[in-house]
Scaffold this motif. Structure first.
Motif, PDB file in Angstrom:
ATOM      1  N   LYS A 217      21.215 -35.033  44.200  1.00  0.00           N
ATOM      2  CA  LYS A 217      20.205 -34.090  44.723  1.00  0.00           C
ATOM      3  C   LYS A 217      20.216 -32.813  43.891  1.00  0.00           C
ATOM      4  O   LYS A 217      19.166 -32.241  43.568  1.00  0.00           O
TER       5      LYS A 217
ATOM      6  N   ASN B 197      18.551 -33.432  40.550  1.00  0.00           N
ATOM      7  CA  ASN B 197      17.079 -33.375  40.645  1.00  0.00           C
ATOM      8  C   ASN B 197      16.583 -31.929  40.540  1.00  0.00           C
ATOM      9  O   ASN B 197      15.577 -31.653  39.890  1.00  0.00           O
TER      10      ASN B 197
ATOM     11  N   LYS C  23      14.248 -30.224  37.680  1.00  0.00           N
ATOM     12  CA  LYS C  23      13.018 -29.496  38.043  1.00  0.00           C
ATOM     13  C   LYS C  23      12.990 -28.117  37.387  1.00  0.00           C
ATOM     14  O   LYS C  23      11.934 -27.647  36.947  1.00  0.00           O
TER      15      LYS C  23
ATOM     16  N   GLU D 200      10.550 -34.123  36.155  1.00  0.00           N
ATOM     17  CA  GLU D 200      10.729 -34.858  37.401  1.00  0.00           C
ATOM     18  C   GLU D 200      11.772 -35.930  37.104  1.00  0.00           C
ATOM     19  O   GLU D 200      11.914 -36.368  35.955  1.00  0.00           O
ATOM     20  N   ARG D 201      12.453 -36.358  38.141  1.00  0.00           N
ATOM     21  CA  ARG D 201      13.449 -37.432  37.979  1.00  0.00           C
ATOM     22  C   ARG D 201      12.831 -38.676  37.308  1.00  0.00           C
ATOM     23  O   ARG D 201      13.458 -39.341  36.506  1.00  0.00           O
TER      24      ARG D 201
END
Ligand code: URA
Length: 249
Positions: free
Chosen positions: A123, A126, A130, A135-136
């Motif tokens: 998390k 990610n 960002k 984006e992932r």
């Protein structure tokens, strides 16, 4: 026709008739012969036609895309650790990504979901992505190991050695412009070095024709906020180089 020639012809016809009586019609004999030959060859396959088992390199090179490589990994017991009943955590993201991220090994959540970096460290990763406008789904994410080690311990040397050829083929198939290793284990394994993370971060290394750099593992940042600044510097450096190399927008 002179008598002599007629005599020879008669002899020949006589000979053929006798042969036919003894051995049957020629076409039947030829058919039988060929059946014997076919049967013979199937009963005694010559050794040179026996398929030799493929080497690992041959199997890896035969994988022409990530789906085929995933199947090969799913069947490879050598990728497993001594933790039983783990799931394969192959890799995720854009198969044509220009940026590939490589961590060390799946943790509990990754094992359950079969996807790298989906737990707390994922998390945070990610959010880091960002912050540099990724984006992932834009990048490709994998680990040195494809199965979870017991107690989330670091991958040992044997596990790393057995897993590396599969990861190398995965890198070849994605063919990124840049690799960012997350943590010391991933960085030192790929660079084949025994050194400290601080001595290898902050610059790009040549790796099989690809530029590779290393930063602290997001899990380290969860434990210690002091890593925030160096990680921020490292990922900004990655974004800048990505754009310079013409990475996909
Ligand atoms: N840590 C890793 O190195 N990889 C994962 O997939 C999750 C946590």
């Amino acid at each position: 026709m002179p008598d002599k020639k007629q005599e020879i012809l008669d002899d020949l016809i006589q000979f053929i008739e006798t042969e036919r009586e003894l051995y049957g019609d020629f076409s039947t004999v030829r058919e039988t012969d060929s059946k014997i030959t076919q049967n013979d060859s199937s009963q005694h396959p010559s050794e040179e036609h026996e398929a030799k088992p493929l080497t690992l390199d041959e199997k890896l090179n035969a994988c022409s895309n990530l789906d085929e490589l995933r199947e090969l990994c799913a069947a490879a017991d050598e990728l497993k650790t001594d933790l039983e009943n783990t799931n394969l955590v192959f890799g995720v993201g854009n198969p044509n990504a220009d940026l590939m991220l490589i961590g060390e090994a799946p943790g509990e959540q990754e094992d359950i979901q079969g996807e790298p970096f989906v737990g707390p460290a994922g998390k945070l990763l990610n959010k880091i992505l960002k912050a540099i406008d990724f984006e992932r789904e834009d990048v490709y994410i994998a680990n040195i190991l494809k199965h979870r080690p017991p107690g989330n311990r670091n991958p040992n040397e044997h596990e790393r050695t057995r897993s590396l050829p599969y990861l190398m083929r995965q890198i070849e198939l994605v063919d990124p412009k840049l690799i960012l290793c997350l943590g010391k284990v991933a960085g030192l394994t790929l660079l084949n070095k025994d050194s400290t993370l601080s001595s290898i971060r902050g610059r790009f290394h040549e790796f099989k024709g690809i530029e590779l750099t290393v930063t602290y593992h997001p899990a380290a940042l969860l434990r210690n906020q002091n890593w925030k600044r160096p990680i921020w510097e490292d990922v900004q450096m990655v974004r800048k180089r990505y754009d310079e190399l013409g990475g996909k927008p």
